[in-house]
Design an enzyme around this catalytic site. Sequence first.
Site, PDB file in Angstrom:
ATOM      1  N   GLU A 196      -0.796  10.721   0.966  1.00  0.00           N
ATOM      2  CA  GLU A 196      -0.489  10.381   2.367  1.00  0.00           C
ATOM      3  C   GLU A 196      -1.333  11.199   3.336  1.00  0.00           C
ATOM      4  O   GLU A 196      -1.930  10.663   4.276  1.00  0.00           O
ATOM      5  CB  GLU A 196       0.999  10.616   2.668  1.00  0.00           C
ATOM      6  CG  GLU A 196       1.967   9.729   1.902  1.00  0.00           C
ATOM      7  CD  GLU A 196       1.787   8.244   2.185  1.00  0.00           C
ATOM      8  OE1 GLU A 196       1.183   7.882   3.211  1.00  0.00           O
ATOM      9  OE2 GLU A 196       2.248   7.431   1.360  1.00  0.00           O
ATOM     10  N   ASN A 254      -4.404   9.761   5.655  1.00  0.00           N
ATOM     11  CA  ASN A 254      -4.336   9.896   7.112  1.00  0.00           C
ATOM     12  C   ASN A 254      -5.601  10.540   7.683  1.00  0.00           C
ATOM     13  O   ASN A 254      -6.121  10.102   8.716  1.00  0.00           O
ATOM     14  CB  ASN A 254      -3.115  10.722   7.523  1.00  0.00           C
ATOM     15  CG  ASN A 254      -1.842   9.897   7.547  1.00  0.00           C
ATOM     16  OD1 ASN A 254      -1.873   8.685   7.352  1.00  0.00           O
ATOM     17  ND2 ASN A 254      -0.723  10.557   7.781  1.00  0.00           N
ATOM     18  N   ARG A 287      -0.901  -0.758   8.215  1.00  0.00           N
ATOM     19  CA  ARG A 287      -0.243   0.520   7.950  1.00  0.00           C
ATOM     20  C   ARG A 287       1.223   0.345   8.324  1.00  0.00           C
ATOM     21  O   ARG A 287       1.544  -0.415   9.245  1.00  0.00           O
ATOM     22  CB  ARG A 287      -0.853   1.659   8.780  1.00  0.00           C
ATOM     23  CG  ARG A 287      -2.359   1.806   8.692  1.00  0.00           C
ATOM     24  CD  ARG A 287      -2.920   1.791   7.302  1.00  0.00           C
ATOM     25  NE  ARG A 287      -2.306   2.766   6.405  1.00  0.00           N
ATOM     26  CZ  ARG A 287      -2.695   2.925   5.136  1.00  0.00           C
ATOM     27  NH1 ARG A 287      -3.640   2.181   4.636  1.00  0.00           N
ATOM     28  NH2 ARG A 287      -2.106   3.825   4.381  1.00  0.00           N
TER      29      ARG A 287
END
Lengths: 116, 146
Positions: B46, B50, B105
């Site tokens: 994650e 990002n 997303r």
Amino acid sequence: MAFTVQAEIKKNVLLLRMHGELDHHATEKIREELLNLMEEHDITHLVLNLAELEFMDSSGLGLMLGRYKHLQKKNGSMIICAISEPVKRLFEMSGLFRIMIIESSEDQALMRLGVA
Amino acid sequence: MNNEAIFKFRSISENEAFARMVVASFIAPYDPTIGELTDLKTVVSEAVTNAIIHGYNGSHDQWVYMTLLMEENVLTIEVKDEGIGMNDIEEAMQPLYTTKPEMERSGMGFTIMEHFMDAVEVTSIASKGTTIRMSKHLASVQAECH
Ligand SMILES: Nc1ncnc2c1ncn2[C@@H]1O[C@H](COP(=O)(O)OP(=O)(O)OP(=O)(O)O)[C@@H](O)[C@H]1O
Ligand SMILES: [Mg+2]
């Protein structure tokens, strides 16, 4: 382990057997192909077999949610089978668990759609 | 046994899998449970994703920095980018908040990190970059006898 997917079409149902790790890299690679396949064969129902899926993160959630919304417009449905504990937790966290149909096996999912 | 490792890698999506493998290898000597391993690979995935898609907006020639620190049964993971940064961290961390819905997303990354780790700390400066620092006490790590 790299991500691969095996697709099978039965009438208007697309069955996808996912293998390996479904992350941002993998979703970027398969999204377009998946959209084209669904368009070409006028797919209304999607069955995802996750038995061989070894890893998934929020990118996988996004891909599934995207297809779900898309099929909803066609009154279609999306069935997830052989979901693992970790993926189930992500589903619960994001609310996907409430909107997706969960079946224990691929056969059960195909039976439900009348294409077994 | 305490340990620390520092990595620097390019902002390409192939390195998401690389970063997951790195954290798995780093904690292997501590005999983590399968559950801990999955959680840690997920949060690293994650944070690195990002950095690549938000921090660097998909440009491939930037650096992502990752530091792993194991100290007294506590694993601390730091992921840093020198990208666009955030104006409102609190808003960004809300479940389902995303600035890239067109990229499909779901706005779940921070929620997942907070769920799987004991603590998540985000520092960010607009147009300077973002640092995510998260830690977790690993139950499987045996306390050392002295
Ligand atoms: N490294 C970063 N640099 C700049 N902005 C960021 C960074 N990380 C997160 N953000 C901002 O915070 C928002 C929320 O991040 P989060 O990971 O929770 O969701 P997402 O990445 O948009 O979607 P998902 O993680 O579910 O795919 C992002 O949409 C982005 O605007
Ligand atoms: Mg994210």
